[in-house]
Write a protein that holds these residues in place. Structure first.
Motif, PDB file in Angstrom:
ATOM      1  N   ALA A 198       0.717  -1.336   0.006  1.00  0.00           N
ATOM      2  CA  ALA A 198      -0.082  -0.041  -0.319  1.00  0.00           C
ATOM      3  C   ALA A 198       0.744   1.190  -0.074  1.00  0.00           C
ATOM      4  CB  ALA A 198      -1.074   0.190   1.261  1.00  0.00           C
ATOM      5  N   MET A 199       2.035   1.376   0.879  1.00  0.00           N
ATOM      6  CA  MET A 199       2.729   2.354   0.895  1.00  0.00           C
ATOM      7  C   MET A 199       3.359   2.549  -0.417  1.00  0.00           C
ATOM      8  SD  MET A 199       4.506   2.184   4.699  1.00  0.00           S
ATOM      9  CE  MET A 199       5.723   3.424   4.247  1.00  0.00           C
ATOM     10  N   ALA A 200       4.078   1.383  -1.208  1.00  0.00           N
ATOM     11  CA  ALA A 200       4.625   1.636  -2.512  1.00  0.00           C
ATOM     12  C   ALA A 200       3.629   1.984  -3.551  1.00  0.00           C
ATOM     13  CB  ALA A 200       5.168   0.404  -2.855  1.00  0.00           C
TER      14      ALA A 200
ATOM     15  N   PHE B  64      -9.009  -2.404   0.017  1.00  0.00           N
ATOM     16  CA  PHE B  64      -8.785  -3.618  -0.326  1.00  0.00           C
ATOM     17  C   PHE B  64      -7.205  -3.938   0.450  1.00  0.00           C
ATOM     18  CE2 PHE B  64      -6.847  -7.358  -2.882  1.00  0.00           C
ATOM     19  CZ  PHE B  64      -7.560  -8.197  -2.492  1.00  0.00           C
ATOM     20  N   LEU B  65      -6.361  -3.402   0.162  1.00  0.00           N
ATOM     21  CA  LEU B  65      -4.874  -3.639   0.775  1.00  0.00           C
ATOM     22  C   LEU B  65      -4.847  -3.110   2.423  1.00  0.00           C
ATOM     23  CD1 LEU B  65      -2.740  -1.930  -1.923  1.00  0.00           C
ATOM     24  CD2 LEU B  65      -3.348  -4.488  -1.723  1.00  0.00           C
ATOM     25  N   LEU B  66      -5.642  -2.245   2.881  1.00  0.00           N
ATOM     26  CA  LEU B  66      -5.490  -2.051   4.181  1.00  0.00           C
ATOM     27  C   LEU B  66      -6.551  -2.367   5.213  1.00  0.00           C
ATOM     28  CD1 LEU B  66      -4.002   1.464   3.641  1.00  0.00           C
ATOM     29  CD2 LEU B  66      -2.758  -0.459   4.269  1.00  0.00           C
ATOM     30  N   GLY B  67      -7.779  -2.851   4.415  1.00  0.00           N
ATOM     31  CA  GLY B  67      -8.807  -3.362   5.008  1.00  0.00           C
ATOM     32  C   GLY B  67      -9.984  -2.071   5.333  1.00  0.00           C
ATOM     33  N   TRP B  68     -11.027  -2.363   5.731  1.00  0.00           N
ATOM     34  CA  TRP B  68     -12.066  -1.368   5.873  1.00  0.00           C
ATOM     35  C   TRP B  68     -11.626  -0.249   7.124  1.00  0.00           C
ATOM     36  CZ3 TRP B  68     -15.012  -0.836  10.261  1.00  0.00           C
ATOM     37  CH2 TRP B  68     -14.786  -1.790  11.250  1.00  0.00           C
ATOM     38  N   GLN B  69     -10.846  -0.894   7.921  1.00  0.00           N
ATOM     39  CA  GLN B  69     -10.856  -0.004   9.318  1.00  0.00           C
ATOM     40  C   GLN B  69      -9.877   1.205   8.867  1.00  0.00           C
ATOM     41  OE1 GLN B  69      -9.600  -3.154   8.562  1.00  0.00           O
ATOM     42  NE2 GLN B  69     -10.069  -4.421  10.499  1.00  0.00           N
ATOM     43  N   ALA B  70      -9.016   1.107   7.716  1.00  0.00           N
ATOM     44  CA  ALA B  70      -8.272   2.218   7.381  1.00  0.00           C
ATOM     45  C   ALA B  70      -9.053   3.263   6.783  1.00  0.00           C
ATOM     46  CB  ALA B  70      -6.962   1.561   6.398  1.00  0.00           C
ATOM     47  N   LEU B  71     -10.087   2.956   6.166  1.00  0.00           N
ATOM     48  CA  LEU B  71     -10.710   3.775   5.005  1.00  0.00           C
ATOM     49  C   LEU B  71     -11.226   5.210   5.848  1.00  0.00           C
ATOM     50  CD1 LEU B  71     -12.908   1.604   3.049  1.00  0.00           C
ATOM     51  CD2 LEU B  71     -10.950   2.645   2.434  1.00  0.00           C
ATOM     52  N   LEU B  72     -11.738   5.384   6.785  1.00  0.00           N
ATOM     53  CA  LEU B  72     -12.115   6.460   7.647  1.00  0.00           C
ATOM     54  C   LEU B  72     -10.875   7.474   8.039  1.00  0.00           C
ATOM     55  CD1 LEU B  72     -14.288   8.370   8.662  1.00  0.00           C
ATOM     56  CD2 LEU B  72     -14.369   7.254  10.585  1.00  0.00           C
ATOM     57  N   PRO B  73      -9.695   6.899   8.525  1.00  0.00           N
ATOM     58  CA  PRO B  73      -8.560   7.897   8.937  1.00  0.00           C
ATOM     59  C   PRO B  73      -8.190   8.332   7.563  1.00  0.00           C
ATOM     60  CG  PRO B  73      -8.508   5.697   9.969  1.00  0.00           C
ATOM     61  CD  PRO B  73      -9.807   5.611   9.239  1.00  0.00           C
ATOM     62  N   VAL B  74      -8.106   7.346   6.695  1.00  0.00           N
ATOM     63  CA  VAL B  74      -7.367   7.997   5.331  1.00  0.00           C
ATOM     64  C   VAL B  74      -7.931   8.892   4.614  1.00  0.00           C
ATOM     65  CG1 VAL B  74      -6.689   7.155   2.909  1.00  0.00           C
ATOM     66  CG2 VAL B  74      -5.995   5.703   4.907  1.00  0.00           C
ATOM     67  N   TRP B  75      -9.561   8.635   4.542  1.00  0.00           N
ATOM     68  CA  TRP B  75     -10.447   9.663   3.775  1.00  0.00           C
ATOM     69  C   TRP B  75     -10.252  10.800   4.686  1.00  0.00           C
ATOM     70  CZ3 TRP B  75     -15.121  11.813   6.053  1.00  0.00           C
ATOM     71  CH2 TRP B  75     -15.868  12.333   4.879  1.00  0.00           C
TER      72      TRP B  75
ATOM     73  N   ALA C 207      -2.175  10.112   3.298  1.00  0.00           N
ATOM     74  CA  ALA C 207      -2.596   9.674   4.150  1.00  0.00           C
ATOM     75  C   ALA C 207      -2.900   8.255   4.648  1.00  0.00           C
ATOM     76  CB  ALA C 207      -4.310  10.187   4.111  1.00  0.00           C
ATOM     77  N   ALA C 208      -2.603   7.514   3.439  1.00  0.00           N
ATOM     78  CA  ALA C 208      -2.434   5.973   3.656  1.00  0.00           C
ATOM     79  C   ALA C 208      -1.124   5.774   4.180  1.00  0.00           C
ATOM     80  CB  ALA C 208      -2.732   5.431   2.009  1.00  0.00           C
ATOM     81  N   ILE C 209       0.033   6.336   3.508  1.00  0.00           N
ATOM     82  CA  ILE C 209       1.156   6.422   4.014  1.00  0.00           C
ATOM     83  C   ILE C 209       1.441   6.453   5.637  1.00  0.00           C
ATOM     84  CG2 ILE C 209       3.630   6.914   4.090  1.00  0.00           C
ATOM     85  CD1 ILE C 209       3.200   7.309   0.908  1.00  0.00           C
ATOM     86  N   ALA C 210       0.831   7.584   6.061  1.00  0.00           N
ATOM     87  CA  ALA C 210       0.583   7.938   7.461  1.00  0.00           C
ATOM     88  C   ALA C 210       0.008   7.083   8.198  1.00  0.00           C
ATOM     89  CB  ALA C 210      -0.012   9.391   7.541  1.00  0.00           C
ATOM     90  N   TRP C 211      -0.998   6.452   7.659  1.00  0.00           N
ATOM     91  CA  TRP C 211      -1.953   5.484   8.534  1.00  0.00           C
ATOM     92  C   TRP C 211      -1.082   4.256   8.684  1.00  0.00           C
ATOM     93  CZ3 TRP C 211      -3.826   0.655   8.392  1.00  0.00           C
ATOM     94  CH2 TRP C 211      -4.835   0.359   9.141  1.00  0.00           C
ATOM     95  N   VAL C 212      -0.045   3.680   7.603  1.00  0.00           N
ATOM     96  CA  VAL C 212       0.318   2.415   7.708  1.00  0.00           C
ATOM     97  C   VAL C 212       1.300   2.870   8.819  1.00  0.00           C
ATOM     98  CG1 VAL C 212       2.099   0.997   6.512  1.00  0.00           C
ATOM     99  CG2 VAL C 212      -0.118   1.727   5.416  1.00  0.00           C
ATOM    100  N   LEU C 213       2.163   3.884   8.603  1.00  0.00           N
ATOM    101  CA  LEU C 213       3.345   4.249   9.639  1.00  0.00           C
ATOM    102  C   LEU C 213       2.944   4.490  11.110  1.00  0.00           C
ATOM    103  CD1 LEU C 213       5.434   6.806   7.474  1.00  0.00           C
ATOM    104  CD2 LEU C 213       6.059   4.341   8.031  1.00  0.00           C
TER     105      LEU C 213
END
Length: 181
Positions: A8-10, A89-100, A167-173
């Motif tokens: 997801a980060m790449a 899909f890559l991070l799961g539904w839990q990541a969607l709200l923080p990324v959005w 936002a996705a990179i920040a969430w993964v980190l």
């Protein structure tokens, strides 16, 4: 860090660069990311439990459904919608709200900055406006900027996919450094 988080980060980094440079979200990269992600999710499900697939499938469906109305009313490009679905899909539904939320805050800051700059420009002294116009003209003559403008093919707007990527990179980190996904 999981393989899906690294993927997801790449993918996010690639989309950030493309969206900032050419205002494009290449389908080939989205398909490649989703394809590799599907293999990783399937391998994980085979080694543990098939219920591990559910958060990823829900992330894909919710990610697509959440942004498709904005595409339908032409506030967003199709690439932004597809990228958000792939991130889900890559991070799961839990990541969607923080990324959005993160992407929307960045996009809002971008919009406010543009509107404030447009408003402030009218109050600049003539000398400052002349200097700003000279600098702008010089920048427009740079080959790198001309190449970027040509790559954009007239596409303008807020690079929302880039902000989704940041936002996705920040969430993964955040999630690997003590946050819970």
């Amino acid at each position: 860090m999981t393989a899906l988080g690294l993927l997801a980060m790449a993918l996010s980094l690639r989309i950030v660069i493309s969206d900032l440079y050419a205002r494009r979200v290449p389908n080939t990269w989205l398909l490649a990311g989703a394809g590799v992600g599907a293999v990783l999710v399937a391998a994980s499900a085979l080694s543990s439990s098939f219920t591990d697939i559910l958060p990823h499938l829900l992330g894909l469906l919710i990610g697509f459904a959440a942004l498709i109305p904005f595409y339908a009313i032409r506030w967003m490009g199709a690439g932004d919608v597809k990228f958000f679905a792939v991130l889900g899909f890559l991070l799961g539904w839990q990541a969607l709200l923080p990324v959005w939320i993160g992407a929307s805050l960045l996009a809002g800051l971008h919009s406010v900055t543009v509107y404030v700059w447009r408003g402030v420009r009218g109050f600049l002294p003539m000398r400052a406006m002349s200097l700003q116009n000279q600098i702008s003209d010089r920048l427009q003559q740079r080959p790198a900027l001309q190449t970027m403008q040509a790559a954009r093919q007239g596409r303008v707007g807020i690079p929302y996919a880039a902000y989704l990527g940041f936002a996705a990179i920040a969430w993964v980190l955040w999630s690997i450094n003590g946050g819970s996904p």
